[in-house]
Scaffold this motif. Structure first.
Motif, PDB file in Angstrom:
ATOM      1  N   MET A 104      88.175 106.113  -7.916  1.00 17.90           N
ATOM      2  CA  MET A 104      87.264 105.101  -8.490  1.00 17.90           C
ATOM      3  C   MET A 104      86.179 105.802  -9.298  1.00 17.90           C
ATOM      4  O   MET A 104      85.533 106.726  -8.844  1.00 17.90           O
ATOM      5  N   VAL A 105      86.069 105.370 -10.531  1.00 18.81           N
ATOM      6  CA  VAL A 105      85.038 105.989 -11.371  1.00 18.81           C
ATOM      7  C   VAL A 105      83.676 105.566 -10.879  1.00 18.81           C
ATOM      8  O   VAL A 105      83.525 104.585 -10.172  1.00 18.81           O
ATOM      9  N   GLU A 106      82.709 106.331 -11.243  1.00 20.89           N
ATOM     10  CA  GLU A 106      81.351 106.002 -10.816  1.00 20.89           C
ATOM     11  C   GLU A 106      81.035 104.581 -11.269  1.00 20.89           C
ATOM     12  O   GLU A 106      81.239 104.220 -12.416  1.00 20.89           O
ATOM     13  N   SER A 107      80.604 103.784 -10.348  1.00 18.47           N
ATOM     14  CA  SER A 107      80.524 102.360 -10.649  1.00 18.47           C
ATOM     15  C   SER A 107      79.203 101.932 -11.261  1.00 18.47           C
ATOM     16  O   SER A 107      78.996 100.783 -11.530  1.00 18.47           O
ATOM     17  N   SER A 108      78.340 102.829 -11.470  1.00 20.65           N
ATOM     18  CA  SER A 108      77.062 102.421 -12.029  1.00 20.65           C
ATOM     19  C   SER A 108      76.588 103.431 -13.067  1.00 20.65           C
ATOM     20  O   SER A 108      76.931 104.597 -13.029  1.00 20.65           O
ATOM     21  N   LEU A 109      75.782 102.907 -13.973  1.00 21.06           N
ATOM     22  CA  LEU A 109      75.198 103.808 -14.960  1.00 21.06           C
ATOM     23  C   LEU A 109      73.902 104.409 -14.451  1.00 21.06           C
ATOM     24  O   LEU A 109      73.223 105.110 -15.175  1.00 21.06           O
ATOM     25  N   ALA A 110      73.635 104.105 -13.174  1.00 19.96           N
ATOM     26  CA  ALA A 110      72.351 104.548 -12.630  1.00 19.96           C
ATOM     27  C   ALA A 110      72.151 106.045 -12.826  1.00 19.96           C
ATOM     28  O   ALA A 110      71.055 106.507 -13.118  1.00 19.96           O
TER      29      ALA A 110
ATOM     30  N   GLY B 255      85.803  95.942  -5.817  1.00 17.11           N
ATOM     31  CA  GLY B 255      87.168  95.617  -5.395  1.00 17.11           C
ATOM     32  C   GLY B 255      87.980  95.048  -6.541  1.00 17.11           C
ATOM     33  O   GLY B 255      89.142  95.408  -6.737  1.00 17.11           O
ATOM     34  N   HIS B 256      87.338  94.196  -7.344  1.00 21.34           N
ATOM     35  CA  HIS B 256      88.053  93.588  -8.471  1.00 21.34           C
ATOM     36  C   HIS B 256      88.441  94.651  -9.504  1.00 21.34           C
ATOM     37  O   HIS B 256      89.546  94.627 -10.053  1.00 21.34           O
ATOM     38  N   LEU B 257      87.540  95.582  -9.759  1.00 19.16           N
ATOM     39  CA  LEU B 257      87.827  96.619 -10.760  1.00 19.16           C
ATOM     40  C   LEU B 257      88.997  97.508 -10.328  1.00 19.16           C
ATOM     41  O   LEU B 257      89.724  98.039 -11.156  1.00 19.16           O
ATOM     42  N   ASP B 258      89.146  97.639  -9.010  1.00 18.38           N
ATOM     43  CA  ASP B 258      90.287  98.429  -8.514  1.00 18.38           C
ATOM     44  C   ASP B 258      91.616  97.739  -8.819  1.00 18.38           C
ATOM     45  O   ASP B 258      92.653  98.389  -8.955  1.00 18.38           O
ATOM     46  N   GLU B 259      91.544  96.408  -8.917  1.00 17.74           N
ATOM     47  CA  GLU B 259      92.794  95.651  -9.111  1.00 17.74           C
ATOM     48  C   GLU B 259      93.018  95.212 -10.547  1.00 17.74           C
ATOM     49  O   GLU B 259      94.163  95.074 -10.988  1.00 17.74           O
TER      50      GLU B 259
ATOM     51  N   ARG C   1      86.452  85.993 -14.046  1.00 20.03           N
ATOM     52  CA  ARG C   1      85.409  85.473 -14.948  1.00 20.03           C
ATOM     53  C   ARG C   1      84.032  85.916 -14.476  1.00 20.03           C
ATOM     54  O   ARG C   1      83.166  86.279 -15.265  1.00 20.03           O
ATOM     55  N   ARG C   2      83.852  85.893 -13.177  1.00 23.12           N
ATOM     56  CA  ARG C   2      82.557  86.287 -12.610  1.00 23.12           C
ATOM     57  C   ARG C   2      82.301  87.777 -12.873  1.00 23.12           C
ATOM     58  O   ARG C   2      81.185  88.181 -13.207  1.00 23.12           O
ATOM     59  N   ALA C   3      83.339  88.573 -12.744  1.00 24.47           N
ATOM     60  CA  ALA C   3      83.187  90.013 -12.981  1.00 24.47           C
ATOM     61  C   ALA C   3      82.799  90.274 -14.440  1.00 24.47           C
ATOM     62  O   ALA C   3      81.924  91.096 -14.716  1.00 24.47           O
TER      63      ALA C   3
ATOM     64  N   ALA D 269      88.463  96.857 -15.581  1.00 26.77           N
ATOM     65  CA  ALA D 269      88.207  98.292 -15.394  1.00 26.77           C
ATOM     66  C   ALA D 269      88.067  98.980 -16.747  1.00 26.77           C
ATOM     67  O   ALA D 269      87.196  99.829 -16.945  1.00 26.77           O
ATOM     68  N   ARG D 270      88.942  98.560 -17.693  1.00 25.60           N
ATOM     69  CA  ARG D 270      88.870  99.175 -19.029  1.00 25.60           C
ATOM     70  C   ARG D 270      87.565  98.786 -19.717  1.00 25.60           C
ATOM     71  O   ARG D 270      86.910  99.612 -20.341  1.00 25.60           O
ATOM     72  N   GLU D 271      87.204  97.533 -19.576  1.00 21.86           N
ATOM     73  CA  GLU D 271      85.943  97.052 -20.175  1.00 21.86           C
ATOM     74  C   GLU D 271      84.760  97.866 -19.646  1.00 21.86           C
ATOM     75  O   GLU D 271      83.917  98.336 -20.400  1.00 21.86           O
ATOM     76  N   ALA D 272      84.738  98.056 -18.335  1.00 18.55           N
ATOM     77  CA  ALA D 272      83.640  98.817 -17.727  1.00 18.55           C
ATOM     78  C   ALA D 272      83.637 100.254 -18.238  1.00 18.55           C
ATOM     79  O   ALA D 272      82.584 100.813 -18.574  1.00 18.55           O
TER      80      ALA D 272
END
Lengths: 215, 224
Positions: A1-7, B28-32, B4-6, B37-40
């Motif tokens: 899992m990539v780092e989940s925050s830009l913090a 959890g959503h980004l894992d799936e 949509r919420r994500a 995940a790409r957007e993030a």
């Protein structure tokens, strides 16, 4: 899992809001408002880098940024009596500078001659957008930086101001709200919309960077 | 729904502004969800590029240039702005703005053919004073009464001047003042009879019928 925050990327030290009553400029401002021009000069010296950098990112040209920075400080000198210490002085300075930049865009929009001259200078390479004087800056990723700067200039002004202040200058949401005169919620949404627009504009570079510069 | 919420919360998520519960759900959503995940990932890279712009640009010596310009007499407001400001600080700005606005309102109320042709909103028949539009305050006894009758126009003018001062937009400021003066001048230049009629037109009618309107109709009749 990539780092989940830009913090981790945040310039936390720049964002941490200081105590409301502690303004590092308070002394100089008080002296200036009592009529000491030397205090005003010291304030200009203290803030000129941040103002110039903001204007450089907003306007894309060193020459214009320098012009507008001068105008902004002259404007500050004219309207300094309005500053009552409700916000930090640096916020007030940003506000004056941002207004000067937006004002310049409007004036420039009306003056086709000036716009043409600017375009000619930029085409001739005598006024390159974001031409760093530091040789190291020039060596490291100058092409990428120029592309990012061009993408910034393509943004609508309201989005550009918000993202430059937040993502580049490290100003807090609250301060940006004061600088731009909009609610904090609007600041957040502008920043997010700006990032999405930049992502679309820089998609090819984002793709190239994939995996190589993952934060 | 979570997708949509994500998408909606991604901005706050990337800034670490979500509460732990929400954050865990988005994690959890980004894992799936590959799309989210790409957007993030792309948004993180975009921000990273923005923050990669050099912070240590070498600024020109703005201070020297600014201080030289101040020494040469720049950096001070034009005399009339300073006068306006000091007048305002002594409480007179409101009265000045009210006076100017009174003249502007008087000119607006000047009966002109467009009143009939719909250039202004037509007066509401049921309104006791015939003035259905908020642009036409109910009663005036002179500029002093404007403040009581309608504080909106003077405040708008005052705010406009303040806004332009704040932006240091001297060009627009000059245009505003020039337009104001032009409107006043044009009003004065309509001849003594017209001028008197204009002034009378802003006075309240004892019958409740707006004098200006009836004169406007009369004038419209003349024109025809």
């Amino acid at each position: 899992m990539v780092e989940s925050s830009l913090a981790g990327l945040r310039r936390v030290e720049a964002r941490s809001a200081p105590l409301r009553h502690v303004d590092p400029d308070a002394d100089l401002v008080a002296r200036w408002q009592r009529g000491e021009e030397e205090a005003f000069e010291a304030l200009v010296r203290r803030h000129q880098l941040r103002v110039f950098r903001l204007l450089l990112r907003m306007l894309g040209s060193r020459e214009e940024a320098e012009d507008v920075a001068q105008e902004a400080f002259l404007s500050l000198h004219r309207h300094g009596h309005r500053f009552r210490g409700e916000a930090r002085f640096s916020t007030f300075v940003y506000r004056v500078a941002a207004n000067a930049a937006l004002n310049r865009r409007r004036t420039l929009g009306r003056s086709r001659t000036r716009e043409r001259q600017l375009a000619e200078r930029q085409a001739a390479g005598t006024d390159l957008p974001v031409a760093p004087r530091d040789p190291e800056d020039a060596a490291v990723g100058s092409e990428l930086q120029a592309e990012v700067q061009r993408a910034l200039l393509d943004l609508p002004e309201d989005l550009r101001a918000a993202t430059v202040l937040y993502d580049i200058e490290g100003v807090s949401y609250g301060e940006i709200a004061q600088v731009l005169g909009i609610p904090e919620g609007t600041v957040k949404s502008r920043i997010h919309r700006a990032r999405r627009a930049l992502r679309d504009r820089l998609r090819s570079l984002v793709g190239v960077e994939n995996g190589s510069s993952e934060p | 729904v979570i997708h949509r919420r994500a998408q909606k919360l991604l901005g706050d998520y990337l800034e670490g502004d979500l509460e732990p519960g929400q954050r865990t759900r988005i994690d959890g959503h980004l894992d799936e969800c590959e799309e989210c995940a790409r957007e993030a990932r792309e948004l993180r890279q975009t921000v990273s590029m923005l923050r990669g712009l050099p912070m240590d640009v070498v600024p020109p010596d703005v201070a020297d240039a600014v201080m030289a310009r101040i020494a040469a007499g720049e950096g001070r407001s034009p005399r009339w702005v300073r006068a306006y400001r000091s007048f305002g600080e002594s409480g007179g700005g409101w009265a000045l703005a009210a006076g100017v606005a009174a003249l502007m309102i008087a000119v607006m109320l000047e009966p002109v053919p467009t009143l009939e042709s719909g250039g202004f909103a037509a007066p509401l028949a049921g309104a006791p004073d015939g003035y259905g539009s908020t642009r036409r305050p109910a009663a005036f006894a002179g500029s002093g009464a404007v403040l009581e009758a309608s504080s909106r126009p003077p405040r708008m003018l005052d705010e406009e001047v303040e806004r332009l001062l704040q932006r240091d937009d001297s060009e627009s400021l000059a245009r505003l003042m020039s337009n104001t003066l032009r409107v006043e001048w044009a009003a004065l230049g309509r001849g003594s009879a017209g001028g008197e009629r204009r002034l009378r037109s802003v006075a309240p009618s004892s019958t409740g019928t707006p004098v200006g309107l009836s004169e406007g109709k009369a004038r419209g009749g003349d024109a025809r």
